[in-house]
Design a protein around this motif. Sequence first.
Motif, PDB file in Angstrom:
ATOM      1  N   THR A   1     -12.147   4.019  -0.628  1.00 57.49           N
ATOM      2  CA  THR A   1     -11.804   4.557  -1.946  1.00 57.49           C
ATOM      3  C   THR A   1     -10.924   3.548  -2.665  1.00 57.49           C
ATOM      4  OG1 THR A   1     -11.755   6.695  -0.884  1.00 57.49           O
ATOM      5  CG2 THR A   1     -10.929   6.590  -3.127  1.00 57.49           C
ATOM      6  N   PRO A   2     -11.406   2.971  -3.745  1.00 58.06           N
ATOM      7  CA  PRO A   2     -10.632   1.910  -4.386  1.00 58.06           C
ATOM      8  C   PRO A   2      -9.270   2.390  -4.889  1.00 58.06           C
ATOM      9  CG  PRO A   2     -12.870   1.983  -5.235  1.00 58.06           C
ATOM     10  CD  PRO A   2     -12.701   3.179  -4.387  1.00 58.06           C
ATOM     11  N   SER A   3      -9.196   3.657  -5.284  1.00 57.64           N
ATOM     12  CA  SER A   3      -7.925   4.111  -5.847  1.00 57.64           C
ATOM     13  C   SER A   3      -6.878   4.377  -4.768  1.00 57.64           C
ATOM     14  CB  SER A   3      -8.158   5.385  -6.652  1.00 57.64           C
ATOM     15  OG  SER A   3      -8.696   6.376  -5.823  1.00 57.64           O
ATOM     16  N   MET A   4      -7.286   4.246  -3.522  1.00 57.00           N
ATOM     17  CA  MET A   4      -6.363   4.542  -2.428  1.00 57.00           C
ATOM     18  C   MET A   4      -5.662   3.250  -2.016  1.00 57.00           C
ATOM     19  SD  MET A   4      -6.413   7.558  -1.070  1.00 57.00           S
ATOM     20  CE  MET A   4      -5.627   8.337   0.307  1.00 57.00           C
TER      21      MET A   4
ATOM     22  N   ALA B   1     -10.671   6.501   3.323  1.00 55.77           N
ATOM     23  CA  ALA B   1      -9.538   6.064   2.503  1.00 55.77           C
ATOM     24  C   ALA B   1      -9.710   4.596   2.145  1.00 55.77           C
ATOM     25  CB  ALA B   1      -8.231   6.283   3.250  1.00 55.77           C
TER      26      ALA B   1
ATOM     27  N   LEU C   1     -11.009  13.599   1.538  1.00 53.67           N
ATOM     28  CA  LEU C   1      -9.970  13.077   2.436  1.00 53.67           C
ATOM     29  C   LEU C   1      -8.970  14.158   2.817  1.00 53.67           C
ATOM     30  CD1 LEU C   1      -8.830   9.573   1.286  1.00 53.67           C
ATOM     31  CD2 LEU C   1      -9.277  10.380   3.593  1.00 53.67           C
TER      32      LEU C   1
ATOM     33  N   MET D   1     -13.834  12.029  -3.624  1.00 53.27           N
ATOM     34  CA  MET D   1     -13.490  11.432  -2.345  1.00 53.27           C
ATOM     35  C   MET D   1     -12.089  11.846  -1.906  1.00 53.27           C
ATOM     36  SD  MET D   1     -15.297   9.232  -0.582  1.00 53.27           S
ATOM     37  CE  MET D   1     -15.236   7.706   0.331  1.00 53.27           C
ATOM     38  N   ARG D   2     -11.201  11.990  -2.881  1.00 57.00           N
ATOM     39  CA  ARG D   2      -9.836  12.360  -2.559  1.00 57.00           C
ATOM     40  C   ARG D   2      -9.795  13.739  -1.897  1.00 57.00           C
ATOM     41  NH1 ARG D   2      -5.052   9.971  -4.364  1.00 57.00           N
ATOM     42  NH2 ARG D   2      -6.086   8.102  -5.091  1.00 57.00           N
TER      43      ARG D   2
END
Lengths: 325, 540
Positions: free
Chosen positions: A286-289, A283, B41, B37-38
């Motif tokens: 992940t830049p968007s997180m 997480a 996760l 990636m989401r």
Amino acid sequence: MSALSDQLVTYAILAYLVAMISHAVEYALGNARAVPAKAAAPARELVGAGVGGVGGTVDEPAAPAVTRPGRSGARAELAGRVAGWLTALAVALHLGALVTRGIAAERMPWGNMYEFVLTVTWIGSAAWLAVLVKRPQLRRLGLFLTLVMVLLLAFAELKLYVQVTPLMPALQSYWFIIHVSTIVFASGIFLLGVVPATAYLLRSGWEQGRRSFPYTLAKRLPGAAGLERLTFTLHAFAFPIFTFAVIAGAIWAEAAWGRAWGWDPKETWAFISWVVYAGYLHARATPSMKRSVATWISILGFATMLMNLFGVNFFFTGLHSYAGV
Amino acid sequence: MTTVDDRPAAPPAGAPRRRVNPVLALLRNSWRQLTSMRTALVLLFLLAVAAVPGSVLPQRGVNPENVDRYFVDHPDLAPRLDQLGFFEVFGSVWFSAIYLLLFTSLVGCILPRARDHVRALRMRPPAAPKRLDRLPAHAVLEAPAAADAEAIAAVLRRRRWRVVVRGNEVSAEKGYLKETGNLLFHVSLVAVLLGVALGSWYGWHGNRILVADPENAFCNTRQQYAEATLGPRVDSADLPPFCLTLDRFEAEYLPSGQARRYWATVTVDNLPGDAARTAGFSVNSPLRLDSANVYLLGNGYAPILKYTDRYGRSQTSTTPFLRTGDPNATEEGVAAFPDANVDPKTGKRAPDQQIAFEGLYLPTAPDQGPFVESRFPAERNPAVVLVAYRGNLGLDAGIPGSVYKLDQRQVENGKLKQIGDKKLAPGEKWTLDDGSTLEFVGTKPYITIAVRYAPGQLLMLVACATLLVGLMGSLFVRRRRVFFRVAAPDTGSPTSGSSLVEAGGLPRTEHPGFADEFAQLVAAVSGDGRDDRRAPEGDE
Ligand code: HEM
């Protein structure tokens, strides 16, 4: 020896408690940032070499310095220093308690849950001292840290205490030392990691203009970005150690129980913690997180560690139940 | 800053719109979603959540007895949970689905990244940007010691940067090991999973009790195990032949009763092309044979009971009694004599004259009653406390029962009657109402062993090692670039005549120590940092 160890634990709790009060005084009096950069540096002598190694390359961004060197500021500074020294004293007493316990038992002091908690908390606070030496400006976090220490140690003392006993045959293996020492070490760092994680969540709320109750606690904390980076540094440091510890556990389990992995409750929860912490690292990468989401995952990770340490021993029976209360 | 991005889910705007097969588009989009990636996760999180019931509910693979108990305690709920696989969580469809999806996502993620990485490794560091002062780190060096591009490149190379010189410009990059480590780590995860699969397909294991008695030797066949599990690719005939006899079992206890040491000595026999040999093993050091490992899981005592029936014929039972869980080794069990009281004249078996003794064995009985619990796990004052039953044991009914418990139904329906109870020390004899006798002769130790063949383990061990190495690289190596531009002399610089060098640095992944490193590098190039070899710590 064992009685001496018990006494030392009590003194250590007292020292943490007084340190906590001293931190609270600092907090109550203090205007933020009156702390000169090297204020806590003298603690270095006491910390010793053994606790270094936290890859603490965390840069504290120059925070808005609200230096208002008034009388209360000086007093706060004094209280903060005293708190730092008291924490160092507590860590020394705490170490004494561990060593004497080990001598009394003629083995490493990790044979049951009481000793386990005693060691994990020591690692956590020793690593904290190391952080403090490197980043004195984070000193105010000490309030949270000493609070955690007092609570955990008091809990261990009241609920988990057992007499010194030698190890059962299943534990007589050098893998015991390897596995448990690394688990304890990683747990201690994870425990310490919760402090900046919580502080970050509060502080970032404060910086976004929230002024309601829990966020007001963060008024005098260091800047959110630095707290977040410290959180990551600690977790990135502890995660490989934890991974190694779990692998060592599997190797040992193969020799002792005939299978490397058997989904015993302790193993299951170690797996869960590992997956959650891996989730945290993902997480965060992940830049968007949002960073706050990642930080919550790290806190969740620690909750699963606690579940493994306390919950599993109390609620479930498994092969690990020797760690019994 | 990280190098990772969610892969864009849509083609870049402005790309010419082509008509795409909607099925293909859907597939491609799903694949992109899956490998993002989401999704990884979410799947990781699901995996953690799905593992929780595996620790809350009893699991067949871990302790089947507790599962049975759960069925008794929750007769309504249990069957439904069972249907959903909650008693075998880690083999259930849904748990497998999650990790298979996760690993598919993982492979879908590492393949393109590996390709990109190989490409990046082949590529030379890019040209310096026009304005170095826009980079996060920037410096101007006046009259540095290393004044031309080649000299600067030499300084950088000595510090193990990958360097390229383009005219008066130097570009350098470092930290490729980060991505290498990350890929190694993720590939190792796949290898660990393969190891697990290999083990469950080609592995086998079984448990049984081995009494220290030459007659109780055990040979490695499926029938001789109390319970055995063979992987789907293993046949009973594949079990390697060997036999074990327990010669001796030693246990040492502390005065508190806590065990200090166990040691089992066995004779290993029938190994192909090998003479019988003696071997010892213990709790943390299993007996490693070529074809399988033998683990010591538990131990106890088997009372030797000699029954002489009313016709004067004797039979001896050496049946292991099982520990009740009491740390002082109280054991319970049954010695059954289904062939007792056969009339020697007619040879006829009287099913209602069968006899059995059920009760406790106490290695250290208390001096006075009640004799319900042992006082110490070693044999200091051994005694059996038995209840005698006569009647029909129900063994012929074809219902498999436990060897360690009497069939209670026979007692309930009156076919099996209690005829007395007694405590016996070794050597003592008990005469029953019909003149038959029971003698407690003594005991023999037994051990519980697991025999296991786990072929994937070596692969898993190696994969774990590479996993750790990769993880460290991934977490602790940082990618960064630096650029140097040597201003040509006489370009109007204030110190005309001597050269002017401009430097810029760019950390490509989060790297709090970059400013320090950059400063050291600049110092080395300038020449004030004489000691060139004092490279920054902690990287590569
Ligand atoms: C079996 C499940 C997985 C586990 C246990 C796992 C574990 C980890 C761990 C512990 C890290 C930390 C190392 C680091 O931060 O550099 C990491 C990094 C990373 N993982 Fe995974 N991973 C898994 C699946 C995936 C999948 C499916 C993807 C792709 C969608 C992926 C992509 C990445 C990337 C890009 C990084 C690098 C992050 C960075 O640059 O810091 N992983 N993984």
